[in-house]
Structure formats: structure tokens, C-alpha cells
Design a protein around this motif. Structure first.
Motif, PDB file in Angstrom:
ATOM      1  N   TRP A   1       0.827  -1.202   0.000  1.00  0.00           N
ATOM      2  CA  TRP A   1       0.000   0.000   0.000  1.00  0.00           C
ATOM      3  C   TRP A   1       0.859   1.249   0.000  1.00  0.00           C
TER       4      TRP A   1
ATOM      5  N   ALA B   1      -4.508   6.540  -3.863  1.00  0.00           N
ATOM      6  CA  ALA B   1      -3.482   5.531  -3.586  1.00  0.00           C
ATOM      7  C   ALA B   1      -2.822   5.099  -4.888  1.00  0.00           C
TER       8      ALA B   1
ATOM      9  N   LYS C   1      -4.389  -1.217  -0.851  1.00  0.00           N
ATOM     10  CA  LYS C   1      -3.959  -1.993   0.317  1.00  0.00           C
ATOM     11  C   LYS C   1      -3.701  -3.461  -0.031  1.00  0.00           C
ATOM     12  N   THR C   2      -4.347  -3.972  -1.054  1.00  0.00           N
ATOM     13  CA  THR C   2      -4.142  -5.368  -1.451  1.00  0.00           C
ATOM     14  C   THR C   2      -2.880  -5.553  -2.278  1.00  0.00           C
TER      15      THR C   2
ATOM     16  N   ASP D   1       1.420  -1.445   6.315  1.00  0.00           N
ATOM     17  CA  ASP D   1       1.296  -1.268   4.864  1.00  0.00           C
ATOM     18  C   ASP D   1       1.295  -2.600   4.115  1.00  0.00           C
ATOM     19  N   TYR D   2       1.736  -3.678   4.763  1.00  0.00           N
ATOM     20  CA  TYR D   2       1.831  -4.994   4.125  1.00  0.00           C
ATOM     21  C   TYR D   2       0.731  -5.948   4.604  1.00  0.00           C
TER      22      TYR D   2
ATOM     23  N   ASP E   1      -2.522  -6.280   4.306  1.00  0.00           N
ATOM     24  CA  ASP E   1      -3.594  -6.760   3.434  1.00  0.00           C
ATOM     25  C   ASP E   1      -3.114  -7.222   2.059  1.00  0.00           C
TER      26      ASP E   1
END
Length: 195
Positions: free
Chosen positions: A65, A74, A78-79, A130-131, A133
């Protein structure tokens, strides 16, 4: 992927600090965040491998993300997404990128012209929000070099046949391409002794 060999984390950190000083004067210096990501990866995986990546391998790196330096949208959800997909997003509307994400756009512009430097990856996500999801849980996952790798993709600086140097935390999938033995951790990248 061409595997050069294993290297000590002290060597990885020294190369990183040489290219990305914590006190460098530029807008939104995140070099401290990058160094902390490397430390998390070292604590989690413990092994570092120096590699040379093809264009396709760089484009396929999974990015975590990234909210574009606090900008309007973004750059990476997030994925997660790949370097190639992030470059396509920017390419699809460069004016929106400059307007909504000026700091990110400035970094991308800077790295389109800057000399290549190593990127930093891990073989699994680090324990950082940040990792959390990411859909992809293994492979080549970004630690530091998001703006550089996306900028190189945007400016066609990832030429077929050329290789990009990377340091990977963890043991990457085996490769039939083996290079010369790794440099000793107490030497610089040119093979000379460290000062």
C-alpha cells in the motif's frame, strides 16, 4: 534472476546508507522508513541475497500500500499491485498524478533521470501495517525502491537484456543463473576495501 550470492546485512545497510542518506535534503525524505523496513526484513528472514533482475522481474515486483505521500489517491491499493501495474496507473492519467500527488510526481520525475541504484526486496511481507492486506504473500516484495522502479518503468529504463541490482531478504526461488561469488561484506561494490 541471476543470483550473485549471499551478503551480510551490514553490507546491505552500508550500500543503502551510501545511496540513501538519512539526512539528504529533499522533499519528503523517507530514507529512515526504508532503513527500518530493511531492519524488519532482516529480523524476520535473516538472510540477504544479492541478485540481478530482468525487466520482467522488476515489473512483477509486488508493491505494498502506498498513498502517494499523502496525496489524493493511492498509487498502490492496500491489497498490493505490481511495479508494472502502478506504472500503468500513472501513465493512464499523468496530469492527475501531478495534481493530486505532487510529492510522488516529483519523486517519479527525479528518478526518471537519476542513475540506477539497487532496490531492496523480501521474499515475504514484513510485519508492518502497509503490508497487512497484501494478497501476494511470497515472491519478490518491495521494501525500498518503489518510486525508482515505477519511474524506470515509466521512462523505459528497464531495457530488455539489462539487469537491475537488488538485495533480497530471504532466499529467493532458485535460479539456474549463478554469478561469481558475492563480494566480501567488508568491501564496497567495486571490490575495494571500505573506508
Amino acid at each position: 534472476m541471476r543470483i550473485i550470492g549471499t551478503v551480510a546485512f551490514s553490507y546491505v545497510r552500508a550500500v543503502y546508507r551510501g545511496d540513501h542518506p538519512l539526512d539528504r535534503e529533499h522533499r519528503s525524505n523517507t530514507n529512515g522508513d526504508g532503513e527500518r523496513a530493511l531492519e524488519m526484513a532482516d529480523e524476520m528472514l535473516g538472510t540477504w541475497v544479492r541478485v540481478l533482475l530482468t525487466r520482467e522481474e522488476v515489473l512483477g515486483i509486488t508493491l505494498p500500500w502506498h498513498l502517494s505521500e499523502g496525496g489524493g489517491f493511492a498509487l498502490v491499493p492496500k491489497t498490493g499491485t505490481t511495479v508494472g501495474e502502478a506504472a500503468e496507473l500513472v501513465r493512464s492519467d499523468p496530469e492527475a498524478m501531478e495534481r493530486e500527488n505532487p510529492v510522488c510526481a516529483e519523486k517519479l520525475d527525479l528518478f526518471r533521470r537519476s542513475p540506477h541504484s539497487p532496490i531492496y526486496l523480501s521474499t515475504s511481507p514484513i510485519p508492518h501495517p502497509d503490508y497487512a492486506d497484501l494478497r501476494v504473500r511470497s515472491g519478490l516484495i518491495h521494501l525500498d525502491g518503489l518510486h525508482r522502479s515505477v519511474a524506470w518503468a515509466l521512462s523505459d529504463r528497464l531495457a530488455p537484456g539489462e539487469r537491475t541490482e537488488a538485495f533480497v531478504a530471504g532466499v529467493p526461488e532458485s535460479s539456474s543463473e549463478q554469478g561469481p561469488p558475492p563480494p566480501r561484506p567488508d568491501t564496497d561494490r567495486t571490490g575495494g576495501p571500505r573506508p
